[in-house]
Design an enzyme around this catalytic site. Structure first.
Site, PDB file in Angstrom:
ATOM      1  N   ASP A   1      94.383 -88.922 -69.121  1.00 40.05           N
ATOM      2  CA  ASP A   1      94.682 -88.595 -67.723  1.00 40.05           C
ATOM      3  C   ASP A   1      95.925 -89.333 -67.242  1.00 40.05           C
ATOM      4  OD1 ASP A   1      93.339 -86.711 -66.280  1.00 40.05           O
ATOM      5  OD2 ASP A   1      91.664 -88.006 -65.725  1.00 40.05           O
TER       6      ASP A   1
ATOM      7  N   GLN B   1      85.856 -87.954 -64.782  1.00 38.32           N
ATOM      8  CA  GLN B   1      86.150 -87.048 -63.668  1.00 38.32           C
ATOM      9  C   GLN B   1      86.065 -87.805 -62.342  1.00 38.32           C
ATOM     10  OE1 GLN B   1      87.055 -83.685 -64.073  1.00 38.32           O
ATOM     11  NE2 GLN B   1      87.514 -83.803 -61.890  1.00 38.32           N
TER      12      GLN B   1
ATOM     13  N   LYS C   1      87.328 -77.539 -68.489  1.00 40.20           N
ATOM     14  CA  LYS C   1      87.834 -78.429 -69.542  1.00 40.20           C
ATOM     15  C   LYS C   1      87.068 -78.197 -70.846  1.00 40.20           C
ATOM     16  CE  LYS C   1      89.599 -81.614 -66.173  1.00 40.20           C
ATOM     17  NZ  LYS C   1      89.383 -82.737 -65.263  1.00 40.20           N
TER      18      LYS C   1
END
Ligand code: NDP
Length: 286
Positions: free
Chosen positions: A120, A97, A53
């Protein structure tokens, strides 16, 4: 013999487009898309994802902030960082995460993120928008699956789609996205009976169960589109999907490989969501 969908190339095309758009946004409005990534603990797979990322942000000319926090970081400390990032005007996307260490409640953390920065797409606000067919940020892997099909000119409207898997991050959101695009959708799970009878009905079959090569040729109809979301690490180190690739290849019309299919699309969609948040190309929040 199926056409193999090259997810790596499609993802790279998208990243190139995102970079060009990010540079235009900077030029036009002085805005640099900013993504904050929080990693708690030392999960080896998560560290690899985070590195990918960071690299993608650099390549796309984004601003990024990384928070690598120790395993024993408290929920309170993480919430304080999220509150600061919610206010930070240079940050347009916040990603925590997953999985988080067991002492941290992921729902509490996700719900603390400003939905406009929830790139997300896991916040209940964004899931609710998807549910009502009026999407805001859509979860990256399911969004990437639809993008792969669109860019391969695969029709969705009116097709019979079957999804194997009903998780909140893949199975359920992809089912809603396909329904919003007018597919006729069936969702299967571990209690589904006669699974192969259901999968054989599919014109579009999405395998997202996390079971190595469970979809065999006799579970697939001739000419079906096969999207393999599974990523399974075998004892010998090989990565395989949920689909027995070489045998299903013979029957399908399109198929995604593992690796190099759905996987690369997830990061590409994360950057697209962040770019959209930065450029204000989102529906207004009510
Ligand atoms: P989960 O374990 O959360 O969910 C798996 C789902 O599959 C569950 O709904 C489960 O049913 C169902 N399932 C499992 N075994 C069977 C079976 N034998 N028959 C029918 N249904 C079954 O997994 P995720 O959704 O998080 O991930 C799925 C796969 O996708 C994994 O391999 C993961 O690594 C991969 N993945 C890939 C991503 C990418 O970027 N390409 C991103 C995210 C995930 P039940 O609900 O009844 O338990």
């Amino acid at each position: 013999m199926a056409v193999i969908i090259d997810g790596k190339k499609i993802a790279q095309d998208i990243l190139d487009e995102v970079r060009a758009e990010a540079l235009r946004l900077k030029e036009r409005a002085g805005i640099i898309p900013g993504l904050a990534v929080l990693l708690v603990g030392n999960d080896p797979a998560s560290r690899i994802y985070i590195r990918h990322k960071e690299n993608a942000c650099k390549a796309a000319a984004f601003f990024s902030r990384e928070f690598k926090l120790s395993q024993d970081t408290s929920e309170k400390e993480i919430l304080a960082i999220i509150r600061e990032l919610n206010r930070d005007k240079k940050i347009h996307g916040i990603l925590v995460q997953l999985p988080l260490p067991r002492h941290i409640n992921p729902t509490t953390i996700i719900e603390a993120i400003d939905p406009r920065k929830d790139v997300d797409g896991f916040h209940p606000y964004n899931l609710g928008r998807l549910f009502t067919g009026n999407s805001y940020h859509m979860a990256c892997t399911p969004k990437g699956i639809l993008e792969l099909m669109d860019r391969s000119s695969i029709a969705i409207e009116g097709k019979r789609a079957v999804i194997v898997g009903r998780s909140n991050i893949v199975g359920k959101p992809v089912a809603l996205m396909l329904l919003n695009r007018h597919a006729t959708v069936t969702v299967c799970h571990t209690k589904t009976q006669k699974l192969s009878l259901v999968t054989r009905q599919a014109e579009i079959l999405i395998a997202a169960a996390g079971r190595p090569e469970m979809i065999r040729a006799n579970m697939v109809s001739d000419g079906a589109v096969i999207i393999d979301v599974g990523i399974n690490r075998m004892d010998d180190g090989r990565l395989v999907g949920d689909v027995a690739f070489s045998e299903v290849l013979e029957k399908a019309s399109y198929i995604t490989p593992v690796p190099g299919g759905v996987g690369p699309m997830t990061i590409a969609m994360l950057l697209v969501n962040t770019l959209n948040a930065a450029s204000g190309q989102m529906p207004k929040q009510k």
